[in-house]
Motif scaffolding. Structure first.
Motif, PDB file in Angstrom:
ATOM      1  N   ARG A  35     -12.229   0.055  10.594  1.00 38.13           N
ATOM      2  CA  ARG A  35     -12.330   1.306   9.852  1.00 38.13           C
ATOM      3  C   ARG A  35     -13.729   1.904   9.911  1.00 38.13           C
ATOM      4  O   ARG A  35     -13.897   3.113   9.761  1.00 38.13           O
ATOM      5  CB  ARG A  35     -11.932   1.087   8.388  1.00 38.13           C
ATOM      6  N   VAL A  36     -14.746   1.061  10.066  1.00 38.02           N
ATOM      7  CA  VAL A  36     -16.138   1.521  10.116  1.00 38.02           C
ATOM      8  C   VAL A  36     -16.831   0.787  11.251  1.00 38.02           C
ATOM      9  O   VAL A  36     -16.584  -0.406  11.481  1.00 38.02           O
ATOM     10  CB  VAL A  36     -16.876   1.238   8.786  1.00 38.02           C
ATOM     11  N   VAL A  37     -17.711   1.500  11.962  1.00 41.04           N
ATOM     12  CA  VAL A  37     -18.483   0.905  13.062  1.00 41.04           C
ATOM     13  C   VAL A  37     -19.965   0.995  12.721  1.00 41.04           C
ATOM     14  O   VAL A  37     -20.439   2.034  12.256  1.00 41.04           O
ATOM     15  CB  VAL A  37     -18.207   1.626  14.396  1.00 41.04           C
ATOM     16  N   VAL A  38     -20.684  -0.106  12.942  1.00 39.68           N
ATOM     17  CA  VAL A  38     -22.141  -0.140  12.767  1.00 39.68           C
ATOM     18  C   VAL A  38     -22.762  -0.492  14.112  1.00 39.68           C
ATOM     19  O   VAL A  38     -22.383  -1.484  14.739  1.00 39.68           O
ATOM     20  CB  VAL A  38     -22.563  -1.186  11.712  1.00 39.68           C
ATOM     21  N   ILE A  39     -23.694   0.333  14.583  1.00 38.17           N
ATOM     22  CA  ILE A  39     -24.407   0.059  15.827  1.00 38.17           C
ATOM     23  C   ILE A  39     -25.830  -0.358  15.481  1.00 38.17           C
ATOM     24  O   ILE A  39     -26.520   0.322  14.702  1.00 38.17           O
ATOM     25  CB  ILE A  39     -24.432   1.290  16.750  1.00 38.17           C
ATOM     26  N   THR A  40     -26.288  -1.454  16.056  1.00 45.78           N
ATOM     27  CA  THR A  40     -27.623  -1.964  15.759  1.00 45.78           C
ATOM     28  C   THR A  40     -28.157  -2.736  16.948  1.00 45.78           C
ATOM     29  O   THR A  40     -27.451  -2.948  17.940  1.00 45.78           O
ATOM     30  CB  THR A  40     -27.577  -2.857  14.500  1.00 45.78           C
ATOM     31  N   GLY A  41     -29.421  -3.138  16.875  1.00 44.64           N
ATOM     32  CA  GLY A  41     -30.000  -3.987  17.914  1.00 44.64           C
ATOM     33  C   GLY A  41     -29.647  -5.437  17.660  1.00 44.64           C
ATOM     34  O   GLY A  41     -29.424  -5.843  16.512  1.00 44.64           O
ATOM     35  N   ILE A  42     -29.598  -6.228  18.703  1.00 43.97           N
ATOM     36  CA  ILE A  42     -29.187  -7.619  18.554  1.00 43.97           C
ATOM     37  C   ILE A  42     -30.250  -8.453  17.853  1.00 43.97           C
ATOM     38  O   ILE A  42     -29.944  -9.442  17.193  1.00 43.97           O
ATOM     39  CB  ILE A  42     -28.810  -8.235  19.919  1.00 43.97           C
ATOM     40  N   ASP A  43     -31.521  -8.045  17.964  1.00 47.52           N
ATOM     41  CA  ASP A  43     -32.623  -8.779  17.335  1.00 47.52           C
ATOM     42  C   ASP A  43     -33.412  -7.832  16.443  1.00 47.52           C
ATOM     43  O   ASP A  43     -33.905  -6.801  16.917  1.00 47.52           O
ATOM     44  CB  ASP A  43     -33.555  -9.379  18.393  1.00 47.52           C
ATOM     45  N   ASP A  44     -33.558  -8.162  15.169  1.00 47.67           N
ATOM     46  CA  ASP A  44     -34.358  -7.335  14.281  1.00 47.67           C
ATOM     47  C   ASP A  44     -35.793  -7.246  14.803  1.00 47.67           C
ATOM     48  O   ASP A  44     -36.400  -8.257  15.181  1.00 47.67           O
ATOM     49  CB  ASP A  44     -34.370  -7.922  12.864  1.00 47.67           C
ATOM     50  N   GLY A  45     -36.313  -6.016  14.836  1.00 44.21           N
ATOM     51  CA  GLY A  45     -37.675  -5.797  15.303  1.00 44.21           C
ATOM     52  C   GLY A  45     -37.800  -5.541  16.786  1.00 44.21           C
ATOM     53  O   GLY A  45     -38.839  -5.072  17.258  1.00 44.21           O
ATOM     54  N   ALA A  46     -36.754  -5.845  17.560  1.00 50.19           N
ATOM     55  CA  ALA A  46     -36.790  -5.592  19.005  1.00 50.19           C
ATOM     56  C   ALA A  46     -36.414  -4.136  19.262  1.00 50.19           C
ATOM     57  O   ALA A  46     -35.567  -3.573  18.567  1.00 50.19           O
ATOM     58  CB  ALA A  46     -35.828  -6.515  19.740  1.00 50.19           C
ATOM     59  N   PRO A  47     -37.034  -3.490  20.252  1.00 45.42           N
ATOM     60  CA  PRO A  47     -36.761  -2.066  20.485  1.00 45.42           C
ATOM     61  C   PRO A  47     -35.397  -1.816  21.100  1.00 45.42           C
ATOM     62  O   PRO A  47     -34.870  -2.645  21.835  1.00 45.42           O
ATOM     63  CB  PRO A  47     -37.875  -1.652  21.452  1.00 45.42           C
ATOM     64  N   TRP A  48     -34.818  -0.648  20.775  1.00 42.70           N
ATOM     65  CA  TRP A  48     -33.618  -0.156  21.452  1.00 42.70           C
ATOM     66  C   TRP A  48     -34.110   0.622  22.664  1.00 42.70           C
ATOM     67  O   TRP A  48     -34.405   1.792  22.584  1.00 42.70           O
ATOM     68  CB  TRP A  48     -32.837   0.791  20.567  1.00 42.70           C
ATOM     69  N   ILE A  49     -34.214  -0.001  23.816  1.00 47.87           N
ATOM     70  CA  ILE A  49     -34.700   0.681  25.015  1.00 47.87           C
ATOM     71  C   ILE A  49     -34.096   0.008  26.239  1.00 47.87           C
ATOM     72  O   ILE A  49     -33.893  -1.212  26.251  1.00 47.87           O
ATOM     73  CB  ILE A  49     -36.248   0.656  25.081  1.00 47.87           C
ATOM     74  N   LEU A  50     -33.795   0.802  27.269  1.00 48.52           N
ATOM     75  CA  LEU A  50     -33.175   0.276  28.478  1.00 48.52           C
ATOM     76  C   LEU A  50     -34.212  -0.196  29.480  1.00 48.52           C
ATOM     77  O   LEU A  50     -35.348   0.280  29.481  1.00 48.52           O
ATOM     78  CB  LEU A  50     -32.319   1.355  29.143  1.00 48.52           C
ATOM     79  N   PRO A  51     -33.833  -1.113  30.378  1.00 48.37           N
ATOM     80  CA  PRO A  51     -34.738  -1.490  31.456  1.00 48.37           C
ATOM     81  C   PRO A  51     -35.013  -0.299  32.367  1.00 48.37           C
ATOM     82  O   PRO A  51     -34.203   0.621  32.474  1.00 48.37           O
ATOM     83  CB  PRO A  51     -33.962  -2.574  32.224  1.00 48.37           C
ATOM     84  N   ALA A  52     -36.173  -0.314  33.018  1.00 50.09           N
ATOM     85  CA  ALA A  52     -36.488   0.729  33.991  1.00 50.09           C
ATOM     86  C   ALA A  52     -35.599   0.564  35.215  1.00 50.09           C
ATOM     87  O   ALA A  52     -35.125  -0.536  35.509  1.00 50.09           O
ATOM     88  CB  ALA A  52     -37.954   0.642  34.393  1.00 50.09           C
ATOM     89  N   PRO A  53     -35.346   1.660  35.952  1.00 49.00           N
ATOM     90  CA  PRO A  53     -34.522   1.574  37.157  1.00 49.00           C
ATOM     91  C   PRO A  53     -35.254   0.838  38.267  1.00 49.00           C
ATOM     92  O   PRO A  53     -36.449   0.552  38.151  1.00 49.00           O
ATOM     93  CB  PRO A  53     -34.284   3.042  37.518  1.00 49.00           C
ATOM     94  N   PRO A  54     -34.557   0.532  39.382  1.00 42.67           N
ATOM     95  CA  PRO A  54     -35.148  -0.300  40.433  1.00 42.67           C
ATOM     96  C   PRO A  54     -36.474   0.196  40.976  1.00 42.67           C
ATOM     97  O   PRO A  54     -37.348  -0.602  41.283  1.00 42.67           O
ATOM     98  CB  PRO A  54     -34.063  -0.290  41.524  1.00 42.67           C
ATOM     99  N   TYR A  55     -36.671   1.533  41.098  1.00 50.30           N
ATOM    100  CA  TYR A  55     -37.915   1.952  41.722  1.00 50.30           C
ATOM    101  C   TYR A  55     -39.057   2.120  40.748  1.00 50.30           C
ATOM    102  O   TYR A  55     -40.113   2.589  41.095  1.00 50.30           O
ATOM    103  CB  TYR A  55     -37.760   3.226  42.561  1.00 50.30           C
ATOM    104  N   ALA A  56     -38.887   1.700  39.504  1.00 47.22           N
ATOM    105  CA  ALA A  56     -40.000   1.756  38.560  1.00 47.22           C
ATOM    106  C   ALA A  56     -41.080   0.748  38.937  1.00 47.22           C
ATOM    107  O   ALA A  56     -42.232   0.909  38.571  1.00 47.22           O
ATOM    108  CB  ALA A  56     -39.510   1.485  37.146  1.00 47.22           C
ATOM    109  N   GLU A  57     -40.728  -0.308  39.667  1.00 48.08           N
ATOM    110  CA  GLU A  57     -41.698  -1.317  40.049  1.00 48.08           C
ATOM    111  C   GLU A  57     -42.023  -1.236  41.548  1.00 48.08           C
ATOM    112  O   GLU A  57     -42.473  -2.192  42.154  1.00 48.08           O
ATOM    113  CB  GLU A  57     -41.170  -2.708  39.710  1.00 48.08           C
ATOM    114  N   GLY A  58     -41.782  -0.085  42.131  1.00 48.25           N
ATOM    115  CA  GLY A  58     -42.114   0.106  43.532  1.00 48.25           C
ATOM    116  C   GLY A  58     -40.995  -0.248  44.488  1.00 48.25           C
ATOM    117  O   GLY A  58     -41.127  -0.060  45.689  1.00 48.25           O
ATOM    118  N   ASN A  59     -39.887  -0.777  43.985  1.00 49.40           N
ATOM    119  CA  ASN A  59     -38.761  -1.132  44.845  1.00 49.40           C
ATOM    120  C   ASN A  59     -37.798   0.044  44.936  1.00 49.40           C
ATOM    121  O   ASN A  59     -36.668  -0.002  44.480  1.00 49.40           O
ATOM    122  CB  ASN A  59     -38.045  -2.368  44.290  1.00 49.40           C
ATOM    123  N   ARG A  60     -38.266   1.135  45.515  1.00 51.58           N
ATOM    124  CA  ARG A  60     -37.472   2.351  45.557  1.00 51.58           C
ATOM    125  C   ARG A  60     -36.230   2.146  46.416  1.00 51.58           C
ATOM    126  O   ARG A  60     -36.286   1.557  47.490  1.00 51.58           O
ATOM    127  CB  ARG A  60     -38.316   3.499  46.128  1.00 51.58           C
TER     128      ARG A  60
END
Length: 277
Positions: free
Chosen positions: A62-87
């Protein structure tokens, strides 16, 4: 608690259902990186959209709660493959490549958040960056720890990607519904971060509280929602969210396409973006 049947294949989110409340936990970048190293194709945009679509149909919820899996950890995605020069090699482009799957997931996530008849609460227990803040603004009620930083970083990605890009993950459509136009422009064009306390003060989110009080605030909202008619809640949400659905219909496809163009342009320029485009 074991993952409910039907939700175990969503690798980058964890779903727990208890007493008509589904808690969806977003994995951290570190946990997604571990899965990737093990050969997983986990993709948060796509997994979250599919999980929400499944929850929409689940009569036990009836209700949905969205949260991070670890308290204090950021909600952010990994960078794509070419963020580290592996274009990625521009040719050939496989179908579906990671861009296709990600943007398909963005649309599924945002459209399901707008259309599902069940109230969705964002429990922001860490910094909320990029797609994380777009998920937050797509929810119906937002409670956050007061020190959480919230930012749309699409126009501040030079230091990560080598180029800035359009907010194609829903932020461009949703942020103007939460902020006055001038504030929305500053937030998006200048990638200005805000604390949750600042957002609550300007009326952009519901609550910003000390971390120790976050569970109580969310639990109180859940309790009140569960005390009301499920049908009345569902239909009230549909009425209120028509404006959000209309805004997404007007701009989400275009914003996703424009961001995709930015990525493809970068892929085809040997990593040297044309800033005059």
């Amino acid at each position: 608690m074991a993952t409910p049947v039907g939700y175990e294949l969503f690798e980058s989110v964890e779903v727990e259902i208890s007493r008509a409340v589904a808690t969806v936990r977003l994995l951290t970048t570190e946990r997604v990186a571990v899965l990737s190293a093990q050969g997983s194709q986990a993709e948060l945009h796509f997994d979250l959209g599919r999980a929400l679509a499944r929850l929409r149909e689940d009569d036990a919820v009836r209700v949905v709660v969205i949260t991070g899996i670890d308290d204090g950890a950021p909600w952010i995605l990994p960078a794509p493959p070419y963020a580290e020069g592996n274009r990625l090699d521009p040719e050939p482009v496989d179908f579906p490549d990671w861009l296709w799957k990600g943007f398909q997931g963005v649309r599924l996530t945002q459209q399901t958040l707008a259309e599902m008849e069940k109230p969705v609460i964002a429990r922001v227990n860490g910094d909320c960056i990029g797609f994380g803040q777009s998920i937050m603004f797509g929810c119906d009620l937002i409670a956050a720890r007061e020190d959480a930083m919230v930012a749309d970083v699409h126009m501040d990605l030079q230091k990560i990607f080598g180029f800035d890009t359009v907010p194609g993950d829903g932020g461009g459509a949703l942020v103007p519904l939460h902020m006055f136009p001038a504030k929305a422009m500053e937030y998006l064009l200048l990638a200005k971060p805000y604390t949750a306390a600042e957002l609550a003060k300007m009326g952009a989110i519901n609550y910003a509280v000390p971390a120790a009080e976050l569970d109580q605030v969310v639990d109180d909202m859940v309790r009140q929602l569960l005390s009301k008619s499920a049908y009345a809640l569902a239909l009230t949400k549909r009425v209120v969210k028509r404006r959000v659905a209309e805004q997404l219909n007007l701009s989400l496809d275009a914003a996703s396409a424009y961001e995709w163009v930015n990525f493809l342009h970068y892929r085809g320029s040997n990593g040297k973006p044309n800033l005059n485009l």
